[in-house]
Design a protein around this motif. Structure first.
Motif, short mmCIF file in Angstrom:
data_model
loop_
_atom_site.label_atom_id
_atom_site.label_comp_id
_atom_site.label_asym_id
_atom_site.label_seq_id
_atom_site.Cartn_x
_atom_site.Cartn_y
_atom_site.Cartn_z
N GLY A 122 48.13 4.30 28.12
CA GLY A 122 47.65 5.12 29.23
C GLY A 122 47.86 6.61 29.01
O GLY A 122 48.23 7.06 27.92
N TRP A 123 47.63 7.38 30.06
CA TRP A 123 47.73 8.84 30.02
C TRP A 123 49.18 9.28 30.00
O TRP A 123 50.07 8.62 30.57
CB TRP A 123 47.03 9.45 31.22
CG TRP A 123 45.53 9.47 31.10
CD1 TRP A 123 44.70 8.39 31.04
CD2 TRP A 123 44.70 10.63 31.00
NE1 TRP A 123 43.40 8.80 30.90
CE2 TRP A 123 43.35 10.17 30.88
CE3 TRP A 123 44.93 12.00 31.00
CZ2 TRP A 123 42.28 11.04 30.76
CZ3 TRP A 123 43.86 12.88 30.89
CH2 TRP A 123 42.55 12.40 30.77
N GLY A 124 49.42 10.42 29.33
CA GLY A 124 50.73 11.02 29.31
C GLY A 124 50.73 12.33 30.05
O GLY A 124 49.77 12.71 30.70
N LEU A 125 51.85 13.06 29.94
CA LEU A 125 51.99 14.35 30.62
C LEU A 125 52.71 15.34 29.72
O LEU A 125 53.64 14.98 29.00
CB LEU A 125 52.79 14.21 31.92
CG LEU A 125 52.15 13.55 33.13
CD1 LEU A 125 53.18 13.40 34.24
CD2 LEU A 125 50.95 14.36 33.61
N LEU A 126 52.26 16.58 29.75
CA LEU A 126 52.99 17.68 29.14
C LEU A 126 53.48 18.58 30.27
O LEU A 126 52.69 18.98 31.12
CB LEU A 126 52.09 18.49 28.20
CG LEU A 126 51.47 17.74 27.02
CD1 LEU A 126 50.62 18.69 26.18
CD2 LEU A 126 52.52 17.06 26.16
N ALA B 176 55.35 33.18 36.94
CA ALA B 176 56.71 33.69 37.06
C ALA B 176 57.64 32.95 36.11
O ALA B 176 57.42 31.78 35.76
CB ALA B 176 57.19 33.52 38.50
N GLU B 177 58.69 33.64 35.69
CA GLU B 177 59.66 33.05 34.77
C GLU B 177 60.28 31.81 35.40
O GLU B 177 60.67 31.80 36.56
CB GLU B 177 60.77 34.07 34.45
CG GLU B 177 61.75 33.61 33.38
CD GLU B 177 61.11 33.50 32.01
OE1 GLU B 177 61.59 32.68 31.21
OE2 GLU B 177 60.14 34.23 31.73
N GLY B 178 60.34 30.74 34.62
CA GLY B 178 60.95 29.50 35.10
C GLY B 178 59.98 28.52 35.71
O GLY B 178 60.35 27.36 35.95
N THR B 179 58.75 28.94 35.96
CA THR B 179 57.76 28.00 36.51
C THR B 179 57.18 27.14 35.39
O THR B 179 57.21 27.51 34.22
CB THR B 179 56.62 28.74 37.23
OG1 THR B 179 55.96 29.61 36.30
CG2 THR B 179 57.15 29.55 38.40
N THR B 180 56.65 26.00 35.78
CA THR B 180 56.09 25.07 34.80
C THR B 180 54.63 24.76 35.15
O THR B 180 54.16 25.06 36.24
CB THR B 180 56.88 23.76 34.78
OG1 THR B 180 56.83 23.15 36.08
CG2 THR B 180 58.33 24.00 34.39
N ARG B 181 53.94 24.18 34.19
CA ARG B 181 52.57 23.72 34.41
C ARG B 181 52.46 22.31 33.84
O ARG B 181 52.80 22.07 32.68
CB ARG B 181 51.57 24.65 33.71
CG ARG B 181 50.13 24.27 33.96
CD ARG B 181 49.15 25.32 33.46
NE ARG B 181 48.59 25.03 32.16
CZ ARG B 181 48.80 25.74 31.06
NH1 ARG B 181 49.58 26.81 31.11
NH2 ARG B 181 48.24 25.42 29.91
N ILE B 182 52.02 21.40 34.67
CA ILE B 182 51.90 20.00 34.24
C ILE B 182 50.46 19.72 33.83
O ILE B 182 49.53 19.98 34.59
CB ILE B 182 52.34 19.05 35.37
CG1 ILE B 182 53.82 19.27 35.68
CG2 ILE B 182 52.10 17.60 34.98
CD1 ILE B 182 54.34 18.45 36.83
#
Length: 233
Positions: free
Chosen positions: A72-76, A105-111
């Motif tokens: 199935g699908w994964g995530l980064l 902003a510093e420390g934010t993430t993107r999925i």
């Protein structure tokens, strides 16, 4: 006498956008570039195409950022990038700085969800090559960060293996970054809603639609059909 430079639209040249078959041929061609460098970096280019990563985001990808299920699908979960700035312009004095995500902003993430094909590629890469000491997936043989000039050279060689002479002379996939353009264009052509595509790519919606406006193939015909239906009803 003052000369005004013409304004650039920033739009992606649709001639540079590869289709899925061409992208896969290029990824295979990378494995024939050099004894180890091409094969070690093929998965990095796959990340640019299948998940729309910027080159610096792919360079900074760590094992702990990857959720790679057996099916199935994964995530980064993107958090760090490794842009090349030159030693004079980095805080560390090295050619690469570890920074946060672009426009965030510093420390934010993107999925970013990734398709099963890329999950398999990354699992195979980890089994074959492991990681650098800091957990990065893509590295030189000594564990360093791959320079832009190094992977651009490999990409140039791969194009000669995967494309016809006419295509090599054209803008088609002229730069590694064009794989990201191909990814976002594919999402939009597939009908992914603009906000979702923008979130995955790390773009603002307005910027994304402006940049990729001419790469959304077939939208005119679809719009005509919808207008025709509306006029009849």
């Amino acid at each position: 006498m003052k000369l005004r430079r013409p304004k650039t639209s920033g739009e992606v040249d649709r001639r540079s956008v590869v289709n899925p078959a061409q992208a896969r041929e290029l990824l295979v061609a990378l494995t024939y570039c050099g004894r180890t460098r091409g094969p070690m970096l093929a998965a990095m280019f796959a990340c640019m195409y299948f998940s729309g990563l910027r080159p610096a985001e792919a360079a900074g990808l760590r094992e702990k950022d990857c959720h790679l299920p057996s099916s199935g699908w994964g995530l980064l979960t993107l958090e760090k990038t490794r842009p090349q700035s030159g030693k004079r312009f980095t805080d560390s004095g090295e050619g690469f700085d570890e920074r946060g995500l672009k426009h965030r902003a510093e420390g934010t993430t993107r999925i970013v969800p990734i398709p099963p094909e890329l999950v398999t590629i990354l699992r195979t890469h980890l089994e074959t090559y492991g990681t650098a000491k800091d957990g990065r997936l893509f590295r030189t043989r000594t564990g360093g960060v791959i320079s832009a000039s190094a992977y651009a050279k490999i990409w140039k060689e791969a194009r000669t293996y995967a494309l016809t002479p006419e295509q090599v002379a054209s803008p088609l996939a002229a730069r590694p970054y064009d794989l990201r353009h191909a990814a976002v264009s594919l999402w939009l052509n597939a009908g992914v809603h603009a906000p979702e595509a923008a979130e995955r790519a790390g773009h603002g919606i307005d910027v994304m639609l402006r940049v990729y406006a001419k790469c959304i193939d077939g939208q005119c015909e679809i719009a005509n059909q919808r207008i025709e239906v509306a006029l009849v009803s």
